[in-house]
Structures are given as structure tokens and as C-alpha cells.
Scaffold this motif. Structure first.
Motif, PDB file in Angstrom:
ATOM      1  N   THR A  89      -5.453  -9.754   9.136  1.00 48.48           N
ATOM      2  CA  THR A  89      -4.875  -8.763  10.040  1.00 48.48           C
ATOM      3  C   THR A  89      -4.782  -9.313  11.463  1.00 48.48           C
ATOM      4  O   THR A  89      -5.757  -9.883  11.929  1.00 48.48           O
ATOM      5  N   ARG A 142      -0.540   1.388  -0.241  1.00 44.95           N
ATOM      6  CA  ARG A 142      -0.783   1.706   1.180  1.00 44.95           C
ATOM      7  C   ARG A 142      -1.378   0.468   1.823  1.00 44.95           C
ATOM      8  O   ARG A 142      -2.579   0.377   2.008  1.00 44.95           O
ATOM      9  N   ASP A 232      -6.520  -1.021  -0.473  1.00 40.13           N
ATOM     10  CA  ASP A 232      -5.235  -0.455  -0.035  1.00 40.13           C
ATOM     11  C   ASP A 232      -4.488   0.313  -1.120  1.00 40.13           C
ATOM     12  O   ASP A 232      -3.261   0.197  -1.267  1.00 40.13           O
ATOM     13  N   ASP A 255     -11.594   0.108   1.664  1.00 40.52           N
ATOM     14  CA  ASP A 255     -11.097   0.987   2.734  1.00 40.52           C
ATOM     15  C   ASP A 255     -11.998   2.196   2.926  1.00 40.52           C
ATOM     16  O   ASP A 255     -12.164   2.678   4.036  1.00 40.52           O
ATOM     17  N   ASN A 401      -4.535  -0.187  11.598  1.00 37.24           N
ATOM     18  CA  ASN A 401      -4.027  -1.558  11.505  1.00 37.24           C
ATOM     19  C   ASN A 401      -2.562  -1.560  11.092  1.00 37.24           C
ATOM     20  O   ASN A 401      -2.140  -0.644  10.406  1.00 37.24           O
ATOM     21  N   ASN A 445     -13.512  -4.112  11.991  1.00 43.20           N
ATOM     22  CA  ASN A 445     -12.725  -4.396  10.788  1.00 43.20           C
ATOM     23  C   ASN A 445     -13.680  -4.708   9.640  1.00 43.20           C
ATOM     24  O   ASN A 445     -14.696  -5.392   9.837  1.00 43.20           O
ATOM     25  N   ASN A 446     -13.319  -4.228   8.444  1.00 39.46           N
ATOM     26  CA  ASN A 446     -14.211  -4.422   7.299  1.00 39.46           C
ATOM     27  C   ASN A 446     -14.449  -5.905   6.948  1.00 39.46           C
ATOM     28  O   ASN A 446     -15.279  -6.209   6.102  1.00 39.46           O
TER      29      ASN A 446
HETATM   30  O1  LIG Z   1      -7.186  -5.236   6.080  1.00 38.92           O
HETATM   31  C1  LIG Z   1      -7.700  -4.870   7.162  1.00 38.92           C
HETATM   32  O2  LIG Z   1      -7.533  -5.458   8.231  1.00 38.92           O
HETATM   33  C2  LIG Z   1      -8.597  -3.674   7.162  1.00 38.92           C
HETATM   34  C3  LIG Z   1      -8.258  -2.797   6.047  1.00 38.92           C
HETATM   35  O3  LIG Z   1      -8.828  -2.853   4.978  1.00 38.92           O
HETATM   36  C4  LIG Z   1      -7.076  -1.930   6.189  1.00 38.92           C
HETATM   37  O4  LIG Z   1      -6.569  -1.739   7.287  1.00 38.92           O
HETATM   38  O5  LIG Z   1      -6.629  -1.421   5.148  1.00 38.92           O
END
Ligand SMILES: O=C([O-])CC(=O)C(=O)O
Ligand SMILES: [Mg+2]
Length: 543
Positions: A89, A142, A232, A255, A401, A445-446
Motif C-alpha cells: 500500500t 473489496r 479484502d 481486515d 487506504n 497498517n496491519n
Molecule cells: O492492505 C492494506 O494496506 C491494509 C488492508 O488490509 C486494507 O486496506 O484492506
């Protein structure tokens, strides 16, 4: 590599597993005379930096990862804060949107609804069956805040697994990126002649559930040592399949649980600083969630443990949280609502709907404002200055994000709170100078959580990933700030320390799995903490 030997002392054939060997040195004359590894590192870096767009850099790095895997990860570890925004990201969001256009070579495993009834044979085509330890699985419905990208979502599985390798030292051969192709509801892709996925609308929930049941069953049969990370999925399906499989297989949802844990961790550090400034006890914080999707509610649920850790009951903890969706403040008297919102729906309000965020701030008087709405600019200057008027050190976390969907920028948050903000965003923002000081944005962020959580679950051979293991990853992250980082007012550690952090989180996760009795690595039980940490470190792959 598997080689077959017939030892002289045994009558039969015995299979020996060999560790992968480094590639043989090329014969003289086949590489330039002056090819020096450390100079080549600089050459590769210069090639990367000469690209003008981030998407071109992504494409370059993707090729490098295939052609010279150790070099890719060596650079990644050395230049972590430069690389993560390119391979992950926010650039990975652009890469996903363009996936069918920038596609060069197969990577990962594509399983489609047409494979229903036959999923096992698709999985068995994976070339490294025995080595598989971690899979990131998306259905592309998503991706980040970008909506339904269909099979273009493969990029997110690939990106997350690159971080597993870089940040937690999982071996590259042990990872399986998977994208499920269950159709897409995005017309643009259905009309795109280059689109790589099925040209059909998404299948019904019933059909998807039958598919998922078969898929998860076959995954665990085919890859018995595999941990699955769901990524996602659209909100309803994210909750649905996490609930459906979490007690049956080792699986977690990044998520809901990963984002929840990373925000809990940053919130714990931010709340201490905020309470110190206001003199208000920690258990009186009031958190307003702007956005009620899987991440919003997932984070909300995780944050209730902040309050239970402060001695509140579950019920009291939930009452410290307010939720805002597209129709404003969520409250019972408003009428029917999606199941996942009910836990935070207010029972103590039954006036007219409040839809404007400024009015909601006035009513709730939050100490913390958390954005998971994907509405860029939702935290406009007046919202930010209202938070500053309510609190000496307001907590503002715009977590959507990628960067362009963030509810506000770090710059605005600093400017309109006169530097008092305690800030974390989902995507990276640069640090900034303000009032003669350097201020550091947190990146909630994860990516701080899933590598360590996954590594711990894999090494413990956990049968499931429990809430307490997720909480342990969060507490582990919060504890890993150094005194120097604390003195600079940071709420997350520097990303350059990610391996050290992941190892520490993994150790905490293993200990928790043992306490909960979900581990299957009895040999780790007798180790003391130092030994266990050393064991975790010894298991990390070094490029
Ligand atoms: O992917 C990332 O940066 C963080 C995340 O899991 C999302 O936004 O769905
Ligand atoms: Mg995600």
C-alpha cells in the motif's frame, strides 16, 4: 528438491529431503568479469530509482523478485520504508486496478467458480505442495478501499505475502497467493477485453458458501500445515466466512482482526499520551468510528479490549464506542440495520437522525476519531479543529487506504490541531517539521501485525487463531516501542525494525497458543522466553 537414493545398508529405496541448494556459480565468461554483489545492489537500486512512476517501479520490482529473489528481499529489508509503499500500500492498489493490463507472467493460484466440485485437482497443481505454510486468499470483492476488482485482486495476495517473507522471514517457497474468481460486479472489468477473469456477475451467497466449504476443506487436505489469511472480502462475506471457518481451520481475517489489532496497539500508546495531557482516566475515552464496514466494526470490536483491559465489563466497553455509517450515527431507534453494526448501535439515543459529522462530534464529544470510510477529505479542517477544541491532544486515525482515500492528510491534522494531534493513518504519509520539531505520523497498517501473527501461528502449528492470540499480537506490538521512539512521541515503532518486531510478536502469539491449548508443537513448550525468541529468529529466512 527430492532425490532418490539407494543406500548400501538398506535394501529398498529411501527418499531424502534436501534443503534447497544455492544456485551453482556461473561458469567463467558467462557473467561480466567485474560483477561485484554489493556494487550490483547499488546498480539495481539506481535502476529502480530511475523509474518515474510508482507503477513502473512496482513492475520493475515484480520482475526483480522473480529473476533475483534474494536481491529483491535484501533490498527490501535494507530500504524497508522506501520499498513498502511500492510493493504494498498504496502502489499495490494501482497495480491491482491495472492488473489485467500490466500482467506479464503467472504468479499465485487462481481458483474459479467453474472449478467447483473439482477444487482438489486445481490445488494439487501447485508445484510446492509440501512446503506450503501460508496462503493469502482474496475474492477481490473489496480491495483496499477500491471496491470490487474481481480477479485483479491477485495483486493484494501477492503483496501481503511479499511482506510475510520480508517482515517475518517466511521462506518464499512456503507462500501461496490465491485469488478466487467468483465473478465481478464491476462493469468496467466485464467490458475490458484484457480483463483476466470470468465475464460474469458475482455468484449468489449460497453458491459462494458451497464453494468456500469445498475450498477450505480441500485446502487443509492438500496443505496440512497451512495457515490461511482471508483478505479484502466485502464486509458481509468477510464476517460470514471468518465465523464459519475460524473454529474449524487455522484461519484469520486480516481486515477484521489484523487491522483491529494494529489499531488497538496504536490506540493504547496514543491514549496514554492523550490522557496524560487531559488528566482523564484511560477508561473514559470515547471513540467515534466513521465507517461501519468490516474494518470499522472489526477495529471497534478489538478496541473494546482496550477498555476491558482497563477493568470495564464487555457491556461498559462497548458503550465507549459510537459508530457512524452512510446514514449518520448508528442507533437502535433508527430502524433495521446490517447484523454486524448491531453491537455498537446506541441504545441511549432516540432523537432525530444525526447525519452531519460536526453535529455528531458535538453530541458524542469523542477523544478519538477513527476513519474507515474510504471517503477522502471526510475529516475536513473544521472536523479536525473541533476535535482539537474538545481535547488537548485529540486522537485522529484516518485509516482508509490507499493514500488518496484517507479521511485527511497528516499535514492537515497537524496544522488544524496546532501540532497536538496523535495521528495514525492506514497508508504512509511523510514526517513533517512543525514548530521547530519533527513530527512522525503513525502508520496503523496491519503490516505490523499479520507477519508476526502468522509466523507465530505457523511455528506453534496452531489449530485455530484465537481472539487472545490476536490480542497478544497487538499488545506485543504496543510493547515493542523503544524508549527513543517513545521520546519522539511515536505510537508505532519504526518500520525498519519490522523483523525484530515480528519475532517478538510471534513469540507472544506462540505463548498464547500454548496457554489456550491450540498449539501442536509440544517441543516449544519447555523453552523459556529467551529460548523461544531465539528459536523464532532461527526459523526466519535470510535472503
Ligand atoms: O492492505 C492494506 O494496506 C491494509 C488492508 O488490509 C486494507 O486496506 O484492506
Ligand atoms: Mg486488506
Amino acid at each position: 528438491m527430492t532425490i532418490v537414493l539407494t543406500p548400501y545398508w538398506a535394501g529398498g529405496v529411501q527418499k531424502l529431503k534436501m534443503a534447497p541448494q544455492p544456485p551453482a556459480k556461473p561458469k567463467h565468461g558467462l557473467v561480466p568479469t567485474m560483477l561485484d554483489e554489493s556494487v550490483h545492489e547499488q546498480r539495481t537500486l539506481a535502476q529502480l530509482r530511475s523509474k518515474t512512476s510508482n507503477l513502473e517501479k512496482y513492475i520493475f520490482l515484480s520482475a526483480l523478485k522473480e529473476q533475483d529473489t534474494p536481491m529483491f528481499y535484501r533490498l527490501c529489508l535494507k530500504y524497508m520504508s522506501e520499498f513498502t509503499p511500492l510493493i504494498y500500500t498504496p502502489t499495490v492498489g494501482d497495480a491491482c486496478q491495472q492488473w489485467s493490463h500490466i500482467y506479464r507472467r503467472p504468479e499465485g493460484l487462481y481458483v474459479s467458480i467453474k472449478d467447483k466440485g473439482n477444487i482438489r485437482s486445481v490445488l494439487q497443481n501447485w508445484p510446492r505442495l509440501d512446503e506450503a505454510r501460508i496462503s493469502v486468499v482474496t475474492d477481490g470483492s473489496r480491495i483496499l478501499g477500491l471496491g470490487d476488482l474481481g480477479v485483479n485482486g491477485m495483486g493484494i495476495s501477492v503483496g501481503k505475502l511479499s511482506l510475510y517473507i520480508a517482515a517475518a522471514g517466511i521462506r518464499p517457497e512456503s507462500t501461496i497467493p490465491i485469488c478466487l474468481d467468483l465473478g465481478t460486479n464491476t462493469q468496467k472489468y466485464l467490458d475490458d477485453p484484457l480483463y483476466l477473469g470470468l465475464r460474469q456477475k458475482r455468484v449468489s451467497e449460497k453458491e459462494m458458501t458451497e464453494f468456500m466449504d469445498e475450498f477450505m476443506y480441500e485446502m487443509t487436505r492438500t496443505f496440512p500445515k497451512l495457515l490461511v489469511q482471508f483478505e479484502d472480502f466485502s464486509t458481509d462475506r468477510a464476517f460470514l466466512y471468518l465465523d464459519r471457518f475460524r473454529h474449524k481451520y487455522p484461519v484469520f481475517n486480516d481486515d477484521i482482526q489484523g487491522t483491529g489489532a494494529v489499531v488497538l496497539s496504536g490506540f493504547m500508546n496514543a491514549a496514554k499520551l492523550s490522557s496524560k495531557a487531559s488528566g482523564q482516566p484511560l477508561n473514559t475515552h470515547r471513540i467515534l468510528f466513521f465507517g461501519a464496514g468490516s474494518a470499522g466494526v472489526g477495529v471497534g470490536m478489538q478496541l473494546t479490549s482496550f477498555f476491558t483491559l482497563q477493568g470495564l465489563s464487555e457491556q461498559e466497553a462497548r458503550e465507549r464506542i459510537w459508530l457512524v455509517d452512510s446514514q449518520g450515527l448508528v442507533f437502535d431507534a433508527r430502524g433495521p440495520m446490517a447484523e454486524h453494526k448491531k453491537v455498537f448501535s446506541r441504545k441511549d439515543y432516540n432523537g432525530a437522525p444525526i447525519t452531519d459529522l460536526l453535529d455528531i462530534l458535538e453530541y458524542v464529544k469523542p477523544t478519538a476519531l477513527v476513519g474507515l470510510s474510504t471517503i477522502s477529505g471526510a475529516f475536513h479542517p473544521e472536523v479536525i479543529s473541533t476535535m482539537a477544541a474538545l481535547n488537548p491532544r485529540p486522537i485522529i486515525f484516518p485509516l482508509s487506504n490507499p493514500v488518496r482515500l484517507s479521511e485527511c492528510t497528516f499535514e492537515d491534522a497537524v496544522k488544524y490541531t496546532d501540532g497536538a494531534v496523535l495521528f495514525a493513518s492506514g497508508s504512509p504519509f511523510p514526517e513533517m517539521e512543525f514548530g521547530g520539531q519533527t513530527l512522525y505520523p503513525g502508520q496503523g497498517n496491519n503490516m505490523y501485525i499479520f507477519p508476526g501473527l502468522g509466523l507465530g501461528a505457523i511455528l506453534a502449528r496452531a489449530t485455530s487463531v484465537t481472539d487472545t492470540m490476536v490480542e497478544a499480537s497487538s499488545l506485543g506490538l504496543a510493547d515493542s516501542l523503544t524508549p527513543e521512539e517513545r521520546s519522539l512521541g511515536m505510537i508505532y515503532p519504526r518500520i525498519s525494525r519490522i523483523r525484530e518486531i515480528s519475532a517478538f510478536i510471534a513469540k507472544e502469539v506462540i505463548r498464547t497458543a500454548q496457554r489456550e491449548g491450540v498449539d501442536r508443537s509440544p517441543e516449544l513448550r519447555s523453552m523459556n522466553d529467551d529460548q523461544l525468541l531465539a528459536f523464532v529468529n532461527s526459523k526466519m529466512w535470510n535472503p
